[in-house]
Design a protein around this motif. Sequence first.
Motif, PDB file in Angstrom:
ATOM      1  N   HIS A  69      -0.594   6.155   4.302  1.00 16.15           N
ATOM      2  CA  HIS A  69       0.045   4.843   4.166  1.00 16.15           C
ATOM      3  C   HIS A  69       1.436   4.813   4.789  1.00 16.15           C
ATOM      4  N   ARG A  70       2.107   5.936   4.835  1.00 17.53           N
ATOM      5  CA  ARG A  70       3.392   6.039   5.541  1.00 17.53           C
ATOM      6  C   ARG A  70       3.174   5.754   7.026  1.00 17.53           C
ATOM      7  N   PHE A  96       0.832  -1.214   0.000  1.00 21.73           N
ATOM      8  CA  PHE A  96       0.000   0.000   0.000  1.00 21.73           C
ATOM      9  C   PHE A  96       0.861   1.256   0.000  1.00 21.73           C
ATOM     10  N   LEU A  97       1.960   1.249   0.750  1.00 22.17           N
ATOM     11  CA  LEU A  97       2.854   2.409   0.765  1.00 22.17           C
ATOM     12  C   LEU A  97       3.495   2.602  -0.606  1.00 22.17           C
ATOM     13  N   GLU A 115      -3.035  16.932  -3.896  1.00 23.42           N
ATOM     14  CA  GLU A 115      -3.328  16.947  -2.459  1.00 23.42           C
ATOM     15  C   GLU A 115      -3.884  15.603  -1.994  1.00 23.42           C
ATOM     16  N   ARG A 116      -4.765  14.987  -2.796  1.00 22.30           N
ATOM     17  CA  ARG A 116      -5.282  13.650  -2.443  1.00 22.30           C
ATOM     18  C   ARG A 116      -4.151  12.632  -2.383  1.00 22.30           C
ATOM     19  N   MET A 117      -3.224  12.711  -3.318  1.00 22.74           N
ATOM     20  CA  MET A 117      -2.114  11.765  -3.344  1.00 22.74           C
ATOM     21  C   MET A 117      -1.143  12.016  -2.182  1.00 22.74           C
ATOM     22  N   VAL A 118      -0.936  13.270  -1.817  1.00 21.92           N
ATOM     23  CA  VAL A 118      -0.102  13.599  -0.645  1.00 21.92           C
ATOM     24  C   VAL A 118      -0.740  13.006   0.610  1.00 21.92           C
ATOM     25  N   GLU A 119      -2.047  13.192   0.760  1.00 18.63           N
ATOM     26  CA  GLU A 119      -2.755  12.653   1.928  1.00 18.63           C
ATOM     27  C   GLU A 119      -2.708  11.125   1.942  1.00 18.63           C
ATOM     28  N   LEU A 165       1.640   9.216  -5.985  1.00 20.74           N
ATOM     29  CA  LEU A 165       2.048  10.588  -5.699  1.00 20.74           C
ATOM     30  C   LEU A 165       3.081  11.053  -6.722  1.00 20.74           C
ATOM     31  N   GLY A 166       4.023  10.205  -7.048  1.00 20.74           N
ATOM     32  CA  GLY A 166       5.024  10.548  -8.067  1.00 20.74           C
ATOM     33  C   GLY A 166       4.387  10.815  -9.421  1.00 20.74           C
ATOM     34  N   LEU A 167       3.402  10.011  -9.785  1.00 21.25           N
ATOM     35  CA  LEU A 167       2.691  10.226 -11.054  1.00 21.25           C
ATOM     36  C   LEU A 167       1.945  11.555 -11.047  1.00 21.25           C
ATOM     37  N   ALA A 168       1.306  11.859  -9.943  1.00 24.14           N
ATOM     38  CA  ALA A 168       0.571  13.123  -9.851  1.00 24.14           C
ATOM     39  C   ALA A 168       1.532  14.300  -9.962  1.00 24.14           C
TER      40      ALA A 168
END
Length: 148
Positions: free
Chosen positions: A69-70, A22-23, A60-64, A30-33
Amino acid sequence: MTTTGKHLHDARHPAERYAAIFLAIAQRDLGLARASSPEILAAEDPENPDPVAEYAAWVERMVESERFHRLAALRSVEACRRDDDSPDPGRALLDPADGPEFADSVRRARAAIAAMLGPDPVAARAAQHDVLVRWYADDDVHGGSSSC
């Protein structure tokens, strides 16, 4: 204790494996975004009324998601480490009956999580590749179950 096929499958799929997967997915997404742009979104959907706002919301959704997951991966490893040292044999994570596959899977998943959470972006990307590509290739080699 006799090791069954299900027992061996479970031994090869510790909780940390799922946290690492999941992480890795969250970090990849996030990298793709971040690699995209409002211009790319506008080109993909010319009728998008506000590609700048959509792009900002997507990032912002990908950062969250990555942040969630972190934290989940950290908590998973912490919880499982507590189980490693548990005096209750029913809770022991590294139960010798599970064999070397379990211990190897746990070590591999924890190493991937540590690399993805660490400061070295090259090591993090290598760990993501290991999780998202090599683990599944290993699964195929081992008939659907791998050492992680």
